[in-house]
Design a protein around this motif. Structure first.
Motif, PDB file in Angstrom:
ATOM      1  N   THR A 134       0.832  -1.096  -0.041  1.00  0.00           N
ATOM      2  CA  THR A 134      -0.003   0.051  -0.241  1.00  0.00           C
ATOM      3  C   THR A 134       0.810   1.148   0.019  1.00  0.00           C
ATOM      4  OG1 THR A 134      -1.586  -1.127   1.280  1.00  0.00           O
ATOM      5  CG2 THR A 134      -1.853   1.450   1.065  1.00  0.00           C
ATOM      6  N   VAL A 158      -6.405   2.505  -4.321  1.00  0.00           N
ATOM      7  CA  VAL A 158      -6.850   1.927  -3.027  1.00  0.00           C
ATOM      8  C   VAL A 158      -8.115   1.109  -3.387  1.00  0.00           C
ATOM      9  CG1 VAL A 158      -7.666   2.247  -0.637  1.00  0.00           C
ATOM     10  CG2 VAL A 158      -5.461   3.813  -1.804  1.00  0.00           C
ATOM     11  N   PHE A 243      -6.172   4.325  11.134  1.00  0.00           N
ATOM     12  CA  PHE A 243      -6.003   3.093  10.265  1.00  0.00           C
ATOM     13  C   PHE A 243      -6.018   1.963  11.141  1.00  0.00           C
ATOM     14  CE2 PHE A 243      -3.694   6.016   7.030  1.00  0.00           C
ATOM     15  CZ  PHE A 243      -4.565   5.577   5.998  1.00  0.00           C
ATOM     16  N   THR A 246      -9.521   0.708  12.271  1.00  0.00           N
ATOM     17  CA  THR A 246     -10.261   0.426  11.224  1.00  0.00           C
ATOM     18  C   THR A 246      -9.600  -1.040  10.276  1.00  0.00           C
ATOM     19  OG1 THR A 246      -9.410   1.950   9.604  1.00  0.00           O
ATOM     20  CG2 THR A 246     -11.239   2.540  10.553  1.00  0.00           C
ATOM     21  N   TYR A 247      -8.375  -1.037  10.664  1.00  0.00           N
ATOM     22  CA  TYR A 247      -7.951  -2.281   9.981  1.00  0.00           C
ATOM     23  C   TYR A 247      -8.129  -3.607  10.538  1.00  0.00           C
ATOM     24  CZ  TYR A 247      -4.347  -4.843   6.802  1.00  0.00           C
ATOM     25  OH  TYR A 247      -4.015  -5.309   5.958  1.00  0.00           O
ATOM     26  N   GLN A 287     -14.850   3.927  -2.358  1.00  0.00           N
ATOM     27  CA  GLN A 287     -13.441   4.414  -2.811  1.00  0.00           C
ATOM     28  C   GLN A 287     -13.284   5.448  -3.603  1.00  0.00           C
ATOM     29  OE1 GLN A 287     -10.680   4.190  -1.031  1.00  0.00           O
ATOM     30  NE2 GLN A 287     -10.666   2.271   0.234  1.00  0.00           N
ATOM     31  N   ALA A 312     -12.946  11.121   6.221  1.00  0.00           N
ATOM     32  CA  ALA A 312     -12.595   9.835   6.189  1.00  0.00           C
ATOM     33  C   ALA A 312     -12.912   9.376   7.685  1.00  0.00           C
ATOM     34  CB  ALA A 312     -10.931   9.602   6.178  1.00  0.00           C
ATOM     35  N   SER A 347     -13.150   1.415   5.411  1.00  0.00           N
ATOM     36  CA  SER A 347     -11.971   1.684   4.784  1.00  0.00           C
ATOM     37  C   SER A 347     -11.992   2.467   3.510  1.00  0.00           C
ATOM     38  CB  SER A 347     -11.592   0.238   4.582  1.00  0.00           C
ATOM     39  OG  SER A 347     -12.242  -0.394   3.694  1.00  0.00           O
ATOM     40  N   TYR A 350      -9.700   5.336   2.965  1.00  0.00           N
ATOM     41  CA  TYR A 350      -8.189   4.977   3.188  1.00  0.00           C
ATOM     42  C   TYR A 350      -7.420   6.033   2.024  1.00  0.00           C
ATOM     43  CZ  TYR A 350      -7.916   1.404   6.424  1.00  0.00           C
ATOM     44  OH  TYR A 350      -8.123   0.562   7.519  1.00  0.00           O
ATOM     45  N   TYR A 377      -0.254  -0.077  11.635  1.00  0.00           N
ATOM     46  CA  TYR A 377      -1.641  -0.140  11.553  1.00  0.00           C
ATOM     47  C   TYR A 377      -1.908  -1.718  11.282  1.00  0.00           C
ATOM     48  CZ  TYR A 377      -2.413   0.232   6.513  1.00  0.00           C
ATOM     49  OH  TYR A 377      -2.560   0.128   5.275  1.00  0.00           O
TER      50      TYR A 377
END
Length: 453
Positions: A134, A158, A243, A246-247, A287, A312, A347, A350, A377
């Motif tokens: 990423t 993303v 991050f 939410t991950y 996204q 976000a 997400s 992101y 994260y």
């Protein structure tokens, strides 16, 4: 730069042609990086899709399967930091190709019979190789676009994280039903090799930006700053919290959602393959729409804080609330709808969040900073599968254990969104960093890099 004849006479339209060629190359690179993320997340989700058959073949407990899922993240942080530091030091054409080649190596043993130990080793290697993916994809994307133009291309790249499982879930489920779970890994191995070849021929890194673009974006950032200053800004800290929390949702969606649908809610293998694809389809669409909406807000004069970090955070908060809601409901259409919303909106921001990181990180340090962010994260990816696996094993029924786990994750995501909204302010932090460097009021151009072409 315009072309000239040997006598120094400028060629009419040459500058325009160069600009059009750069835009075309940038679009091609974005398309390849989108595919890079597609393959990346297809590799992640396949182990969950094969979970029921794999558990049966290797005679694993749920806790052992949680360990398999968690092992993917054991060296992911190390890979993220090392890979991030290599961005800008090794040409992107070769760095990303080598990274994807490691993915292929990690998948190869899965084509045949594996032991529990070899399965763990393959997942550890894949996690190490995919750790910087990423950060690499985002940094290379940003090298082709000025700061005020990054939201949409970054969101497209993303979005590959959603499209990968979206394509993989039904396609690989069909392959496994027709053949076996090993055949799914064979398909991914071939696709990975094809991407490496395509990137070596057509990929590469572009110019970082222009002085005009930097002036439009806000205060000038120096070429470099102490990492402790950059990573200690409220913006980076807030985004790290967002991050990380939410991950948990992302990791569980990749690892446990197929088993939850089959064991917790009672859906069949074919239905699960279709239902698993829905959150990824929604995530991919969101996204891109979020990137477009963020760009529109910026064009209308909204600050980066509003158009990126607050946006976000709001998306994550709605996703967290949806996750809490579906964990409290019985099965049915409403619950599936909330699963889709919860698993996709957490997400969806992101792309714009990574764009906000670039607002406060000097160009030459973006790869390293993003690598550190991914490393931190990703710890959520280590913890979440183990926690959920433990809850499922210890609960009276699998459904009760899954409900407890998703409730915990939903609350955690809501808290992370609130923290990010309170701390992150790119304009404020860019001004502080600019003043710290002693930069004058007139921004200087971002350093340019030689293209890989």
């Amino acid at each position: 730069m315009s072309r000239t004849l040997t006598d120094g006479t400028a060629v009419p339209g040459a500058a325009r042609d160069d600009g059009a060629a750069t835009k075309r190359k940038a679009a091609l690179v974005v398309a390849l990086l989108f595919c890079f993320m597609v393959v990346n997340f297809a590799d992640k989700v396949v182990i969950g899709l094969a979970g029921v058959d794999l558990i049966r073949e290797l005679d694993l407990t749920k806790e052992q399967f949680g360990l398999v899922q968690s092992s993917f993240y054991w060296l992911l942080a190390l890979g993220a930091v090392l890979g991030g530091m290599l961005i800008g030091r090794i040409k992107a054409r070769y760095l990303l190709a080598a990274t994807a080649a490691l993915w292929v190596v990690s998948l190869a043993p899965m084509v045949g019979s594996v032991s529990f130990g070899l399965l763990i080793a393959c997942r550890v290697l894949l996690g190490f190789a995919e750790g910087p993916a990423t950060a690499m994809a985002t940094a290379v994307t940003h090298s082709w676009y000025a700061p005020d133009k990054r939201a949409i291309p970054t969101s497209i790249v993303v979005a590959g994280a959603g499209v990968g499982p979206l394509l993989a879930a039904p396609a690989l489920t069909w392959v496994m039903q027709r053949y076996d779970w090993h055949a799914a890994f064979t398909v991914l191995l071939v696709v990975g090799i094809a991407w490496v070849i395509a990137w070596l021929f057509a990929g590469g890194e572009g110019p970082v930006g222009t002085g005009r673009a930097q002036r439009a974006a806000g205060p000038a950032l120096p070429d470099s700053l102490p990492y402790r200053a950059v990573l200690g800004t409220g913006t980076v800290v807030g985004l790290l919290v967002l991050f990380f929390t939410t991950y948990w949702s992302v990791a569980v969606k990749v690892t446990w959602l197929p088993l939850y649908l089959r064991e917790g809610l009672g859906y069949g293998a074919g239905e699960t393959g279709t239902l698993v694809a829905l959150p990824y389809a929604a995530a991919a669409v969101f996204q891109v729409l979020v990137g477009v909406a963020s760009a529109m807000l910026s064009r209308r004069g909204a600050t980066s804080r509003t158009a990126r970090t607050l946006f976000a955070s709001a998306l994550a908060a709605v996703g967290g609330l949806s996750t809490v809601a579906f964990s409290l409901l019985d099965g049915g259409t409403v619950q599936i709808l909330l699963i889709v919303v919860g698993a996709s909106l957490t997400s969806a921001g992101y792309g714009i969040a990574f764009a906000a990181v670039s607002d406060v990180v000097p160009a030459r340090q973006r790869g390293g900073a993003m690598g550190v962010i991914v490393a931190v994260y990703s710890l959520g990816g280590i913890i979440a599968p183990l926690v959920l696996g433990g809850l499922v094993d210890s609960a009276a029924t699998p459904g009760e254990g899954y409900a407890q786990g998703f409730l915990l994750i939903g609350v955690l995501v809501i808290v992370g969104a609130a923290v990010c909204a309170a701390l992150a302010d790119p304009e404020r932090d860019a001004r502080k960093l600019s003043a710290m460097s002693g930069a004058g009021p007139e921004p200087s151009p971002e350093p340019s890099r030689q293209s890989d072409d």
